[in-house]
Design a protein around this motif. Structure first.
Motif, PDB file in Angstrom:
ATOM      1  N   TYR A  25      22.059   2.782 -27.699  1.00 28.33           N
ATOM      2  CA  TYR A  25      21.578   4.162 -27.588  1.00 28.33           C
ATOM      3  C   TYR A  25      21.561   4.742 -28.991  1.00 28.33           C
ATOM      4  O   TYR A  25      22.427   4.435 -29.816  1.00 28.33           O
ATOM      5  N   GLN A  26      20.561   5.573 -29.242  1.00 31.99           N
ATOM      6  CA  GLN A  26      20.496   6.280 -30.519  1.00 31.99           C
ATOM      7  C   GLN A  26      20.887   7.725 -30.247  1.00 31.99           C
ATOM      8  O   GLN A  26      20.243   8.395 -29.432  1.00 31.99           O
ATOM      9  N   SER A  27      21.974   8.177 -30.835  1.00 37.16           N
ATOM     10  CA  SER A  27      22.425   9.534 -30.554  1.00 37.16           C
ATOM     11  C   SER A  27      22.967  10.170 -31.826  1.00 37.16           C
ATOM     12  O   SER A  27      23.866   9.629 -32.464  1.00 37.16           O
ATOM     13  N   GLU A  28      22.409  11.332 -32.158  1.00 34.66           N
ATOM     14  CA  GLU A  28      22.825  12.094 -33.347  1.00 34.66           C
ATOM     15  C   GLU A  28      22.954  11.188 -34.563  1.00 34.66           C
ATOM     16  O   GLU A  28      23.958  11.206 -35.284  1.00 34.66           O
ATOM     17  N   LYS A  31      24.073   4.668 -34.009  1.00 33.44           N
ATOM     18  CA  LYS A  31      23.646   3.574 -33.146  1.00 33.44           C
ATOM     19  C   LYS A  31      24.832   3.177 -32.271  1.00 33.44           C
ATOM     20  O   LYS A  31      25.837   2.659 -32.768  1.00 33.44           O
ATOM     21  N   ALA A  72      14.187   8.080 -23.948  1.00 32.74           N
ATOM     22  CA  ALA A  72      14.291   8.776 -25.234  1.00 32.74           C
ATOM     23  C   ALA A  72      15.401   8.213 -26.114  1.00 32.74           C
ATOM     24  O   ALA A  72      15.304   8.260 -27.338  1.00 32.74           O
ATOM     25  N   THR A  73      16.466   7.697 -25.506  1.00 33.76           N
ATOM     26  CA  THR A  73      17.625   7.318 -26.327  1.00 33.76           C
ATOM     27  C   THR A  73      17.985   5.839 -26.269  1.00 33.76           C
ATOM     28  O   THR A  73      18.667   5.338 -27.163  1.00 33.76           O
ATOM     29  N   ALA A  74      17.585   5.144 -25.210  1.00 32.39           N
ATOM     30  CA  ALA A  74      18.045   3.750 -25.053  1.00 32.39           C
ATOM     31  C   ALA A  74      16.985   2.768 -25.524  1.00 32.39           C
ATOM     32  O   ALA A  74      15.787   2.989 -25.331  1.00 32.39           O
ATOM     33  N   HIS A  75      17.428   1.704 -26.140  1.00 31.64           N
ATOM     34  CA  HIS A  75      16.512   0.685 -26.648  1.00 31.64           C
ATOM     35  C   HIS A  75      17.059  -0.693 -26.302  1.00 31.64           C
ATOM     36  O   HIS A  75      18.223  -0.987 -26.573  1.00 31.64           O
TER      37      HIS A  75
END
Ligand code: SF4
Length: 337
Positions: A25-28, A31, A72-75
């Motif tokens: 997840y990409q958050s603020e 990684k 939006a956040t998970a890859h």
């Protein structure tokens, strides 16, 4: 005997495979490494228990299988998820909608929020049938199927017109199971299906899943932190820690095997033993590492009482392999304390 052989053959043919999956997840600006190289193989009519503490990556693995990760956040960085040998990562959104619910279904963790509060429970089950164009049935046949499903999960069909707030937590969970089973999925992912329920209802829900597995031939991924549930319902176990499977094998191998990962030992020690008054619950010291900042070597090293020098520097691969039992730990690679 023939029946046993048929079951063995079915279990040996995987219906669902997760292959070296990495998800972050990409958050603020950070990684967050949620799933780090998970591989699973689920046979037909088989139940795999995915166990570990909160934050181990169990639910992210399930959402990746369902292809329901937050866009939006998970890859998904790498790896594959195959249903009947076909990659789900290569399916279009239309194809995935047809698969979800009809072939692979999920009972979500929290029955209090997973149901729509402004729709009757009957309509929510019917909607699940309609989305999958259930055998092109007429409205009357759909209504009849809704009633059957409610009765199947132990709810009187007469309550089909009631709203979620009119049901107890246990009854809501049963409604969710009815929604999940509406189209008789081949794979059912049950994410902590009994966490919010009292012990009696827990037992009923587990018995219900077991019955449906027998009746419909469904394969199950049972996500839980409860080893008692694993012993009761599963064929295989995968223990997750910090986004990876650190030990897996058959229930027999994990519960009675001669070797165990130190984290699995900790999990077993944290179960209170009711038959021994002197035995106290001994939780594992410390916390799961921050997935945005995983240790360089073994992810369990900050909490492990058997940690060696090598553990802090080198990430352990599978070092113990006996039958289907595999463990990732330097202790089994002849490391020195
Ligand atoms: Fe403990 Fe080392 Fe094994 Fe990790 S690799 S579980 S730190 S002994």
């Amino acid at each position: 005997m023939e029946q046993k052989m048929n079951k063995t053959t079915e279990i040996n043919t995987p219906i669902l495979e997760v292959d070296n999956l990495y998800v972050h997840y990409q958050s603020e600006g950070q990684k967050i490494k949620a799933v780090n190289g998970v591989s699973l193989s689920l046979g037909r009519r088989e139940t795999i228990g995915l166990v570990g503490e909160t934050g181990a990556g169990k639910t992210t693995t399930a959402l990746a299988i369902m292809q329901l990760l937050p866009e939006a956040t998970a890859h998904i960085d790498s790896g594959d998820i195959r249903y009947e040998g076909e990659s789900l990562l290569k399916k279009s959104s239309g194809e995935l909608r047809a698969i979800r619910g009809a072939l692979i279904s999920m009972i979500f963790q929290d029955p209090m929020t997973a149901l729509n509060p402004i729709k009757t429970v009957g309509d929510q089950i019917k909607e699940s049938l309609e989305i999958h164009n259930y055998d092109h049935k007429s409205n009357a046949e759909l209504e009849k199927r809704v009633d059957e499903l409610l009765e199947l999960v132990g709810i009187k069909a007469a309550r089909r017109g009631e709203y979620p707030h009119q049901f107890s937590g246990g009854m809501k969970q049963r409604v969710l199971i009815a929604v999940a089973l509406a189209c008789q999925p081949q794979v059912l992912i049950a994410d902590e299906p009994t966490t919010a329920l009292d012990v009696t209802i827990q037992a009923q829900v587990l018995a219900l899943i077991e019955n449906l597995k027998e009746q419909l031939g469904t394969s199950v991924i049972m996500i839980t932190h409860d080893l008692g549930i694993v012993a009761q319902t599963c064929d295989k176990v995968a223990v997750m820690y910090a986004g990876e499977i650190i030990e897996d094998g058959s229930v027999e191998e994990i519960f009675n095997g001669k070797e165990r990962h130190p984290y699995t030992i900790g999990l077993f020690n944290s179960i209170p033993k009711l038959d021994d008054e002197s035995t106290r619950l001994s939780p594992i010291d410390g916390l799961m590492p921050d997935p945005a900042n995983l240790p360089e070597g073994c992810p369990f090293s900050p909490r492990c009482h058997q940690c060696m020098d090598i553990c802090r520097k080198v990430h352990p691969d599978v070092t113990y392999h006996e039958g289907t039992h595999r463990i990732k730990c330097h202790l089994f690679a002849g490391g020195e304390k």
